[in-house]
Design a protein around this motif. Structure first.
Motif: not given
Length: 408
Positions: A6-26, A28-34
């Motif tokens: 169900y992560s695709w239903l969440l905004p990137s603001d509530l995405a998993d903090p361990d998402d490898p696509a997100a990191g310092p200075g960049r 988070r990856r846009r979800t389908v909902r975004d």
């Protein structure tokens, strides 16, 4: 449904903090909902911009002015795709552009809403003030002929308050979701930690119980088996007696071990066919002394305690284990000596248990031991609200002494 499903239903603001696509200075990856939300926001801002662009035609502006207004409106709408990464910059840019371009009105509302969702109130108030000033300037620079100046100012103020208030409401809801999720994770971690601690405590309790129960029996086996080994020419009666002790001790050890293992099973899983034997108490202390005497020990019991029936079961069991451990240690380290067991107590004064053996005469073959028995007894006494001491006694030997509370 798992979080990944169900992560695709969440905004990137509530995405998993361990998402490898997100990191310092960049970002988070846009979800389908975004992507869906950003697309709808872009379309709505474009439609509002096209409607606002009619103001230029009603003002009879030149074609160049109308084209510039539409281009600025289109640029403001395209800038909305960057609002997740630079919310403050995009909001300020489209607000300043709205001073001279009515077609940017829709983009301003969307940018302010996104800003209210992502930044603290202080920053939002500053940018909203800039947007309000820019909108007020537009009323005088590019007035709408269908509305008076006060009406235009009121409409602009209401729209800004509406979108910022809505955005703050969404931000508060997301913060609540994050807080609840963190609380759930923390509660789950604490529950797992408590389960591990309970499991560790149960294992330690079982280990102590196994030591306290089996050490006594196995010491009997070791002593008598060693006697048979070193005295193969002993009289047949003595050999038969030692063999009988070994047999009885082995049988009792198996019974005790079966009881302890039964604790690890569910109540309906017992299949030993013998039922559960009663736990030792102060009333069974005489049987323990008699068993030790049959095994060849010299034991003197001085029991001046209260009626065993009036002693709490847990306290009586602790007394039994202390005496059992003292006899086991005496048998291992001071064979042949006379052991004195003293039990005294009165309601309100507590129970005093003492096991003393003199120093052995002559050399004694070392018997392996870990010292865990005395450690376990100390823990037992402490948990019961008492205390336990041990060490060399007066005139040599070894003394094990404990005091346990006894309610009135």
């Amino acid at each position: 449904m798992t979080r990944a499903e169900y992560s695709w239903l969440l905004p990137s603001d509530l995405a998993d903090p361990d998402d490898p696509a997100a990191g310092p200075g960049r970002p988070r990856r846009r979800t389908v909902r975004d992507w869906i939300v950003d697309t709808v926001a872009f379309v709505l801002a474009t439609l509002v911009g096209l409607l606002a662009a009619e103001t230029s035609r009603r003002l009879n502006d030149s074609a160049a002015v109308v084209l510039a207004d539409q281009l600025l409106g289109l640029g403001a709408c395209l800038a909305l795709w960057l609002r997740r990464r630079w919310p403050v910059g995009v909001a300020l840019a489209v607000s300043v552009a709205s001073t001279i371009a009515p077609a940017t009105g829709g983009a301003v509302m969307v940018a302010l809403f996104g800003l209210a969702v992502r930044v603290p109130f202080r920053t939002l108030a500053q940018v909203a003030a800039v947007a309000l000033v820019a909108g007020s300037a537009q009323v005088f620079l590019r007035p709408d002929p269908s509305l008076s100046a006060p009406a235009s100012l009121l409409v602009g103020l209401v729209l800004i308050l509406l979108v910022t208030g809505w955005g703050m409401l969404v931000r508060s809801r997301r913060q609540l979701v994050v807080a609840l999720r963190e609380r759930a994770h923390r509660a789950e971690s604490e529950a797992e930690l408590r389960a591990q601690q309970a499991q560790r405590a149960a294992r330690e309790a079982i280990a102590r119980e196994m030591h306290d129960v089996l050490a006594h029996r196995l010491t009997l086996l070791s002593v008598h088996a060693g006697a048979l080994e070193f005295h193969p020419d002993a009289p047949s009666a003595q050999v038969a007696r030692a063999a009988g002790v070994i047999r009885d001790s082995a049988h009792e050890a198996l019974q005790d071990l079966r009881e302890i293992i039964g604790v690890l099973r569910a109540p309906g899983d017992r299949d030993d066919g013998h039922g559960e034997r009663p736990q030792p108490t102060l009333a069974t202390l005489d049987a323990l002394i008699a068993e030790s005497r049959r095994a060849g020990m010299k034991v003197t019991l001085d029991n001046d305690a209260v009626d065993p029936a009036t002693v709490p079961t847990a306290t009586g069991r602790t007394v039994y284990r202390i005496v059992q451990e003292g006899l086991t240690n005496a048998r291992k380290h001071a064979p042949g000596t006379e052991v004195t067991v003293t039990v005294r107590g009165r309601p309100g004064e507590g129970l005093t248990v003492e096991v003393h053996n003199p120093a052995p005469e002559g050399p004694v073959a070392p018997v392996p031991g870990s010292g865990q028995g005395l450690i376990g007894l100390t823990e037992r006494a402490t948990l019961a609200g008492g205390r336990l001491t041990h060490g060399p006694g007066p005139g040599g030997g070894f003394t094990l002494r404990a005091w346990l509370p006894l309610p009135s």
